[in-house]
Design an enzyme around this catalytic site. Structure first.
Site, PDB file in Angstrom:
ATOM      1  N   ASP A 261       1.256  -1.776  -1.660  1.00  0.00           N
ATOM      2  CA  ASP A 261       0.189  -1.061  -0.951  1.00  0.00           C
ATOM      3  C   ASP A 261       0.839  -0.039  -0.024  1.00  0.00           C
ATOM      4  O   ASP A 261       1.765  -0.382   0.730  1.00  0.00           O
ATOM      5  CB  ASP A 261      -0.659  -2.050  -0.142  1.00  0.00           C
ATOM      6  N   GLU A 304      -4.967   2.816  -3.134  1.00  0.00           N
ATOM      7  CA  GLU A 304      -3.550   3.057  -2.843  1.00  0.00           C
ATOM      8  C   GLU A 304      -2.687   1.856  -3.223  1.00  0.00           C
ATOM      9  O   GLU A 304      -1.546   1.741  -2.785  1.00  0.00           O
ATOM     10  CB  GLU A 304      -3.359   3.390  -1.360  1.00  0.00           C
TER      11      GLU A 304
END
Length: 388
Positions: A261, A304
């Site tokens: 992440d 993301e």
């Protein structure tokens, strides 16, 4: 030997291996070369049959005696050279890899010579040979080549008829030559036009098939890859993960799942806009593909988040790979609009184990990622081994 073995001979059968080697030696090592050498050898066989027939016709007095020998001594070296060029693969990158145009030129010259050597009343058979050449080229020539072959045939035969009837009117009666010329003019143009049309349709079909193949590849790319980053999408990665689970169950090949992440990515979008955010995602993907192994697969898992699948990789090797990615990311300009912009990432790593399912392995990687974030981000956390 059992019945199954008899019906399914082993690959190491010396007879089969010997036949395969002989076929490869004569026809070539690959499918395209074999197809072309088979065609050239078939044409050579047809010429040999025609030469044999010419010797027989010469015995009947229907053709001049020197003609069969001349045809034979020209045919053998010409087709030996053509076969050698194709078999060696030297024509592979030619526009005409099967050398059909040189073959057609040689065929027209041979037919024109045969026309001049045949007796006054037997030359009509040459028209059939011209038609054979035209039909043979319908499915290999371009439209332009078909027109050139047809026009060349008419020009060569027309010149032969006119010149020879003028030089030797006794052996080439002008009235007979005029009749044959009229027949040629009445038959070859329609045949040439037909060959031209078929070649046009064939080329159009080839173009459509090529466009359809390209379209299918694009559809497959869209269905399996993320449009922004070019990485595998979640659905395609799920299939790859399931395949790895199958290999693990059958062969014991371990794999590691790494869930990544990008840290504080929402702030990038809020401060610089979504276009800069998209640049960050795209350039992160490029950096990851550069440093990872060819056997590793990275996918955009959502937003993301990214998932890396690393076959046959221990936790230590995974840590080394992620450090390489961290170093590369620190040296990568993620957006031309904000050259100084850099982002870090947090990662959770889980090695798939036989006592867990795929969903549990991914859950363990997610929990390790959550722990990396809770401990301050910009770090890698390993999911603990599963207790048996």
């Amino acid at each position: 030997m059992s019945e199954v073995q008899a019906l399914n001979p082993k690959d190491d059968d010396p007879i089969l291996n010997g036949v395969g080697k002989l076929v490869a030696l004569i026809f070539g090592p690959d499918r395209h070369t074999r197809s072309r050498t088979a065609a050239i050898l078939m044409c050579a066989l047809m010429y040999m049959i025609c030469c044999w027939a010419a010797f027989y016709v010469a015995e009947l007095g229907m053709i001049r005696p020197f003609a069969p020998r001349l045809l034979l001594v020209t045919t053998v070296p010409v087709y030996a050279v053509l076969y050698a060029l194709i078999r060696s693969g030297k024509t592979r990158h030619f526009k005409d890899p099967a050398l059909m145009i040189p073959q057609n030129i040689f065929a027209l010259l041979s037919i024109s010579f045969a026309y001049t050597a045949l007796g006054p009343y037997d030359r009509g058979v040459v028209m059939v040979l011209i038609a054979l050449v035209m039909v043979f080229g319908m499915y290999t020539h371009t439209p332009k080549q078909s027109a050139l072959v047809g026009g060349g045939a008419m020009l060569l035969l027309g010149l032969s008829m006119g010149v020879l009837s003028h030089i030797d009117p006794a052996y080439y009666p002008p009235k007979f030559e005029l009749i044959r010329f009229e027949l040629m003019v009445g038959t070859l143009p329609p045949l040439t036009f037909t060959a031209y049309q078929i070649s046009t349709w064939r080329n159009r079909l080839i173009k459509q098939r090529r466009e359809l193949k390209l379209a299918l590849e694009q559809v497959q790319q869209l269905a399996t890859h993320d449009s922004l980053t070019g990485l595998c999408n979640r659905r395609h990665m799920q299939d790859k993960l399931e395949n790895c689970v199958g290999r693990f169950d059958r062969y014991g090949e371990r794999f590691t799942a790494v869930l990544i992440d990008l840290d504080h990515f929402k702030q990038v979008n809020d401060r610089h806009g979504h276009r800069v955010g998209d640049d960050c995602l795209s350039n992160f993907a490029k950096a990851a593909v550069t440093v990872l192994r060819d056997t590793d697969t990275i996918a955009r898992w959502g937003g993301e988040e990214f998932l890396i699948l690393m076959p046959n990789t221990s936790q230590d090797k995974t840590t080394v790979a992620l450090e390489r990615l961290r170093t590369a990311l620190a040296d990568t300009a993620l957006s031309s609009a904000v050259p100084a912009l850099r982002v870090t990432f947090s990662a959770g790593v889980a090695v798939h184990d036989s006592v867990t399912s795929l969903s549990q392995t991914l859950e363990r990687a997610d929990q390790a990622l959550y722990q990396a974030k809770a401990l301050g981000r910009d770090r890698v956390e390993m999911a603990p081994p599963v207790k048996r």
